[in-house]
Motif scaffolding. Structure first.
Motif, PDB file in Angstrom:
ATOM      1  N   HIS A 111       0.765  -1.176   0.163  1.00  0.00           N
ATOM      2  CA  HIS A 111      -0.135  -0.097  -0.470  1.00  0.00           C
ATOM      3  C   HIS A 111       0.885   1.258   0.006  1.00  0.00           C
ATOM      4  O   HIS A 111       0.613   2.122  -0.996  1.00  0.00           O
ATOM      5  CB  HIS A 111      -1.071  -0.103   1.213  1.00  0.00           C
ATOM      6  N   ASN A 135       2.152   1.142  -4.262  1.00  0.00           N
ATOM      7  CA  ASN A 135       1.325   2.092  -4.647  1.00  0.00           C
ATOM      8  C   ASN A 135       1.306   3.459  -4.120  1.00  0.00           C
ATOM      9  O   ASN A 135       0.269   4.328  -4.456  1.00  0.00           O
ATOM     10  CB  ASN A 135      -0.349   1.505  -4.202  1.00  0.00           C
ATOM     11  N   ILE A 150       0.956   5.111  -1.323  1.00  0.00           N
ATOM     12  CA  ILE A 150      -0.474   5.952  -0.392  1.00  0.00           C
ATOM     13  C   ILE A 150       0.217   6.449   0.597  1.00  0.00           C
ATOM     14  O   ILE A 150       0.886   5.831   1.482  1.00  0.00           O
ATOM     15  CB  ILE A 150      -1.463   4.557  -0.331  1.00  0.00           C
ATOM     16  N   ASN A 193     -12.746   2.517  -0.088  1.00  0.00           N
ATOM     17  CA  ASN A 193     -12.662   3.766  -1.156  1.00  0.00           C
ATOM     18  C   ASN A 193     -12.019   3.195  -2.362  1.00  0.00           C
ATOM     19  O   ASN A 193     -12.252   3.432  -3.641  1.00  0.00           O
ATOM     20  CB  ASN A 193     -11.901   4.857  -0.835  1.00  0.00           C
ATOM     21  N   CYS A 194     -10.916   2.156  -2.136  1.00  0.00           N
ATOM     22  CA  CYS A 194     -10.323   1.702  -3.021  1.00  0.00           C
ATOM     23  C   CYS A 194     -10.856  -0.003  -3.533  1.00  0.00           C
ATOM     24  O   CYS A 194     -10.981  -0.176  -4.679  1.00  0.00           O
ATOM     25  CB  CYS A 194      -8.963   1.241  -2.863  1.00  0.00           C
ATOM     26  N   HIS A 195     -11.163  -0.749  -2.434  1.00  0.00           N
ATOM     27  CA  HIS A 195     -11.488  -2.156  -2.508  1.00  0.00           C
ATOM     28  C   HIS A 195     -13.032  -2.364  -2.870  1.00  0.00           C
ATOM     29  O   HIS A 195     -13.412  -3.604  -2.903  1.00  0.00           O
ATOM     30  CB  HIS A 195     -11.066  -2.820  -1.117  1.00  0.00           C
TER      31      HIS A 195
END
Length: 433
Positions: free
Chosen positions: A248, A252, A254, A279-281
């Protein structure tokens, strides 16, 4: 007169032996401490601020291990590489190009703002590493995060050498006394050892000496053990859901405060709610092909199938039907296991450090973007906090409130920049009230 002469001989032997022991201990101690502590601390601070997120001293990380790097590269070459490695490669330098290719053509951040002295201090730190046994927070590993043995190795060697020399002195004295009394010379090492042992058993002074020595060693070990109580550095519990910070925050990119948004304005950083995860998953129910997590314990590799099941656990807890793409309303909390925990009598405010002081998360929590499973990186002891306050300068940019106070304190302490400790960061009431 014969007796006096023999007593003089004994005195000379005793004085010579003790002098040898004293000189040996002093020279050993001096050699063991032949490190520029201030320069080492300056280098460590610069290393942690600029290098520690990608490099370690003793093992490979995002970049190569830097311990003893000056033995492998020339100082001038290192300065050019650190300031602007892209420019050095463009010049056609073969070593720079080879290093770039070796590490998968990964560009290293350029540091043109570092002075020659800054770089030399960093390189000095990579050479000497951490000073074991120093600092009120307890010694740490090469990157400041890994615990090491609290007993300095040089001290153990000194104690061992002192014991050996003491026995040799005692053996020599007993042998001399025995010869003065008319006894034949004791042949062989075993015979001398037996005679020494017999002399030790009959000597009350040595009994008292050994008791005192044993008491001091016991106290040293006992207090060293007690000071480690409650220090959970390296603590890495098993969590109910395998969450990889490396995937994460690392792969990515984040931001830490996207999930831990409370750190900017609250005492606590906060545990992100599952809505933040969704929000992402909502749209990511499976990991990409080839994604895997390598767990340090046993080196177990968790592949795509198992990682997809971890995402399914999030859906189960938040009550999300991935087929109908809607919430069911059946929710249950995730029982995360707390990793970082300060005592109740210690006050720490995240917003004061993150928002006001601008401290990066990695300063205390280590390179979380490289951690598959999160663990406690720093000791979080009082001494560790105080050391940071003593090394960190007050940032006055856009802060006129402290300008007058800073000027007065700078004049008082005779410095250009006042540290947090000099501004009151060592006062008990700051953290205990």
């Amino acid at each position: 007169m014969k007796s006096v002469n023999h007593h003089s001989k004994l005195s000379r032997i005793l004085v010579s032996s003790l002098t040898f022991l004293f000189v040996f201990l002093i020279s050993f101690s001096v050699n063991a401490q032949d490190v520029d502590v201030e320069r080492q601390k300056a280098g460590r601070k610069l290393f942690n601020a600029n290098c520690a997120s990608c490099h370690k001293l003793d093992k490979k990380s995002t970049g190569p291990a830097l311990g003893g790097v000056e033995e492998r590269r020339e100082n001038e070459w290192l300065k050019k590489w650190i300031r602007n490695n892209v420019e050095l490669r463009a010049s056609g330098d073969a070593d720079a190009i080879a290093l770039y290719e070796e590490w998968g053509q990964s560009n290293m951040t350029a540091f043109p703002q570092l002075t020659d002295q800054n770089i030399d201090d960093i390189l000095y730190y990579t050479t000497v590493g951490n000073i074991t046994g120093g600092g009120s927070a307890g010694p740490t590993g090469p990157t400041g995060g890994e615990p090491v043995d609290p007993a300095p190795k040089w001290l153990i060697w000194i104690l061992a050498a002192a014991i050996v020399v003491a026995f040799l002195i005692i053996g020599n004295l007993l042998k001399t006394v025995s010869e003065l009394k008319g006894a034949p010379k004791t042949p062989g090492l075993l015979g001398q050892a037996a005679e020494v042992w017999e002399g030790v058993k009959k000597n009350t002074f040595l009994h008292v000496l050994f008791v005192i020595f044993g008491a001091l060693i016991t106290a040293y070990v006992l207090f060293g053990t007690l000071f480690k109580v409650g220090v959970d550095q390296g603590y890495q519990p098993v969590q109910p859901i395998l969450f990889s910070h490396k995937i994460h925050a690392g792969d990515n990119k984040i931001e830490c405060q996207y999930c831990h948004s409370a750190a900017k304005h609250s005492k606590h950083s906060g545990i992100p709610s599952l809505n933040v995860c969704m929000n992402c998953h909502k749209n990511i129910s499976e990991v990409a092909e080839g994604t895997q997590v390598v767990l340090e314990e046993g080196g177990r590799v968790v592949g795509k199938t198992e990682l997809d099941k971890e995402i399914a656990k999030i859906y189960e807890h938040v009550g999300w039907d991935k087929d109908e793409l809607k919430y069911t309303g059946n929710t249950k909390p995730i029982e995360w296991v707390r990793i970082h925990n300060l005592p109740d009598f210690a006050y720490f405010n995240h917003s004061q450090h993150v928002t006001v002081a601008g401290v990066k998360c990695q300063k205390c929590h280590g390179p979380v973007e490289e951690m598959e499973e999160l663990y406690q990186y720093s000791p979080l002891t009082m001494g560790w906090c105080i050391d940071c306050h003593k090394e960190t300068n007050v940032d006055l940019k856009g802060n006129e409130y402290y300008a007058k106070i800073h000027a007065e304190l700078a004049k008082k302490y005779g410095v250009d920049q006042v540290t947090i400790a000099q501004l009151g960061g060592k006062e008990c009431g700051k953290c205990h009230y």
